[in-house]
Every structure is written in C-alpha cells, then in structure tokens.
Design a protein around this motif. Structure first.
Motif, mmCIF file in Angstrom:
data_model
loop_
_atom_site.group_PDB
_atom_site.id
_atom_site.type_symbol
_atom_site.label_atom_id
_atom_site.label_comp_id
_atom_site.label_asym_id
_atom_site.label_seq_id
_atom_site.Cartn_x
_atom_site.Cartn_y
_atom_site.Cartn_z
ATOM 1 N N ALA A 1 0.816 -1.219 0.000
ATOM 2 C CA ALA A 1 0.000 0.000 0.000
ATOM 3 C C ALA A 1 0.847 1.265 0.000
ATOM 4 C CB ALA A 1 -0.935 0.008 1.213
ATOM 5 N N GLN A 2 2.016 1.183 0.588
ATOM 6 C CA GLN A 2 2.881 2.359 0.680
ATOM 7 C C GLN A 2 3.724 2.583 -0.569
ATOM 8 O OE1 GLN A 2 4.460 2.973 4.846
ATOM 9 N NE2 GLN A 2 3.875 0.805 4.816
ATOM 10 N N ARG A 3 3.551 1.708 -1.538
ATOM 11 C CA ARG A 3 4.319 1.808 -2.784
ATOM 12 C C ARG A 3 3.380 1.683 -3.988
ATOM 13 N NH1 ARG A 3 6.590 0.120 1.430
ATOM 14 N NH2 ARG A 3 8.771 0.464 1.875
ATOM 15 N N PRO A 4 2.404 2.577 -4.101
ATOM 16 C CA PRO A 4 1.401 2.439 -5.168
ATOM 17 C C PRO A 4 1.963 2.645 -6.567
ATOM 18 C CG PRO A 4 1.139 4.535 -4.057
ATOM 19 C CD PRO A 4 2.174 3.751 -3.277
ATOM 20 N N GLU A 5 3.118 3.272 -6.649
ATOM 21 C CA GLU A 5 3.709 3.577 -7.955
ATOM 22 C C GLU A 5 4.565 2.453 -8.505
ATOM 23 O OE1 GLU A 5 6.679 4.041 -4.960
ATOM 24 O OE2 GLU A 5 4.668 4.890 -4.965
ATOM 25 N N ILE B 1 -5.009 -8.210 -3.649
ATOM 26 C CA ILE B 1 -3.867 -7.786 -4.462
ATOM 27 C C ILE B 1 -4.000 -8.345 -5.870
ATOM 28 C CG2 ILE B 1 -2.243 -7.529 -2.528
ATOM 29 C CD1 ILE B 1 -1.023 -10.236 -3.364
ATOM 30 N N ARG C 1 0.581 -5.555 -6.563
ATOM 31 C CA ARG C 1 0.076 -4.241 -6.158
ATOM 32 C C ARG C 1 -1.310 -4.462 -5.563
ATOM 33 N NH1 ARG C 1 0.475 -3.120 -11.947
ATOM 34 N NH2 ARG C 1 -1.247 -4.215 -12.889
ATOM 35 N N LEU C 2 -1.799 -3.461 -4.867
ATOM 36 C CA LEU C 2 -3.145 -3.576 -4.323
ATOM 37 C C LEU C 2 -4.156 -3.647 -5.457
ATOM 38 C CD1 LEU C 2 -3.212 -1.014 -1.353
ATOM 39 C CD2 LEU C 2 -2.817 -3.482 -1.264
ATOM 40 N N ARG D 1 -7.270 -2.815 -4.855
ATOM 41 C CA ARG D 1 -8.193 -1.736 -4.502
ATOM 42 C C ARG D 1 -7.442 -0.692 -3.694
ATOM 43 N NH1 ARG D 1 -12.244 -5.282 -1.217
ATOM 44 N NH2 ARG D 1 -11.136 -7.112 -1.880
ATOM 45 N N ALA D 2 -8.026 0.451 -3.543
ATOM 46 C CA ALA D 2 -7.437 1.502 -2.707
ATOM 47 C C ALA D 2 -7.396 1.016 -1.257
ATOM 48 C CB ALA D 2 -8.272 2.777 -2.810
ATOM 49 N N PRO D 3 -6.402 1.460 -0.475
ATOM 50 C CA PRO D 3 -6.310 1.031 0.926
ATOM 51 C C PRO D 3 -7.596 1.262 1.723
ATOM 52 C CG PRO D 3 -4.306 2.157 0.295
ATOM 53 C CD PRO D 3 -5.273 2.322 -0.849
ATOM 54 N N GLN E 1 -2.249 6.423 0.566
ATOM 55 C CA GLN E 1 -1.542 5.617 -0.413
ATOM 56 C C GLN E 1 -0.099 6.083 -0.622
ATOM 57 O OE1 GLN E 1 -4.566 6.992 -0.469
ATOM 58 N NE2 GLN E 1 -5.435 6.718 -2.474
#
Length: 159
Positions: free
Chosen positions: A18-22, A54, A65-66, A68-70, A139
């Motif tokens: 979640a802390q690395r959405p990019e 994920i 990656r996720l 969905r949004a956190p 995010q």
C-alpha cells in the motif's frame, strides 16, 4: 485470542504494498524488509490474490500491487480470508466433544467476544493502519520497516 503468523504477515504485506502504489512489489523485497520466508510469502500472496486484495503480474519485471485503494480493503475481511478458523474454545469447533456442551454458558460468552473482535476489525481499513506523515493521502505514505521481533517468553511465574 491470537491471530496466526499467516494473518500477521498478510497484513504486513498489504501495508508494504500500500505504501508503494507507484511500483510493483516483489515477494523477495517484502521478505527481505521483514526478515521472513519467501516461500511463506508466496502462499500468502497467492491467497490474498484469490481473495481480491492484491493483483499479481507474472514474469520478468512482475510483482504485486493492491487490487483496490487502501480505504476499500477492510481489515475484518482480510482476517476472515486468511485465518483458518475461529474456534477459540472446543465447543465452537465442528465435531465438538466437550462434556460440558449444553450445561455451560461459556460458548455464548466466547462467541460474543469473537463477534466484537471481528466487528471492531470491520470498522477499519488498510488506510487506517498506514503510518501518518503530514496531510498527504494514505496511499503515498511511507513507513520505515523494522524486522519482526518476537516477544520474549513469559516465565511460568509471569515475571
């Protein structure tokens, strides 16, 4: 009640991603960050993918990656999808052989406590457990990762 290691690692993996959405995160980097087994994380990644938390991309340059949004990932749903059972006492299990069944009110009390525990988790999302840094969106927040540390064993005397 104690959650399994699999649930703990699942939540940690979701927090990391979640802390690395990019970027796509790899099992190897999550394992290295937390000092845990890649094989164990592979099972967790598979299960979280099947549950829709994920998305995974295979091949060179792949990762996760996720999905969905956190703020859309409910902690109660994650715990329910990963925990093998919630039989806190024998009388809650299938195939119960407790000789007190029908004569004991413990079942209702423990079931109520479990319901409250899960209801509390249901009131929170992944966004709620991400570290806060300023006023930016959850995010984009970053957290300094610490390896897992085991709690010291408590002696029989409780000291």
């Amino acid at each position: 009640m104690r959650l399994t290691t699999m649930t703990d690692y699942s939540l940690r993996l979701l927090m990391y991603v979640a802390q690395r959405p990019e970027q796509l995160c790899t099992i190897a980097e999550v394992a290295a960050a937390y000092g845990i087994s890649e094989a164990h994380l592979m099972k967790i990644t598979h299960q979280l993918g099947l549950a829709g938390f994920i998305e995974t991309v295979r091949g060179k340059g792949g990762g996760m990656r996720l999905a969905r949004a956190p703020g859309e990932i409910n902690l109660g749903a994650v715990v329910r999808s990963v925990e093998p059972d919630f039989n806190l006492v024998e009388c809650l299990a299938t195939g119960n052989t407790c000789t007190l069944t029908g004569q004991c009110r413990l079942t209702a009390i423990v079931s109520g406590a479990l319901r409250q525990f899960l209801d509390h988790l249901d009131g929170h999302t992944l966004a709620d457990v991400l570290p806060a840094h300023g006023d930016g969106p959850a995010q984009a927040r970053t957290m300094k990762l610490q390896p897992l540390r085991r709690r010291p064993a408590v002696s029989e005397s409780g000291k």
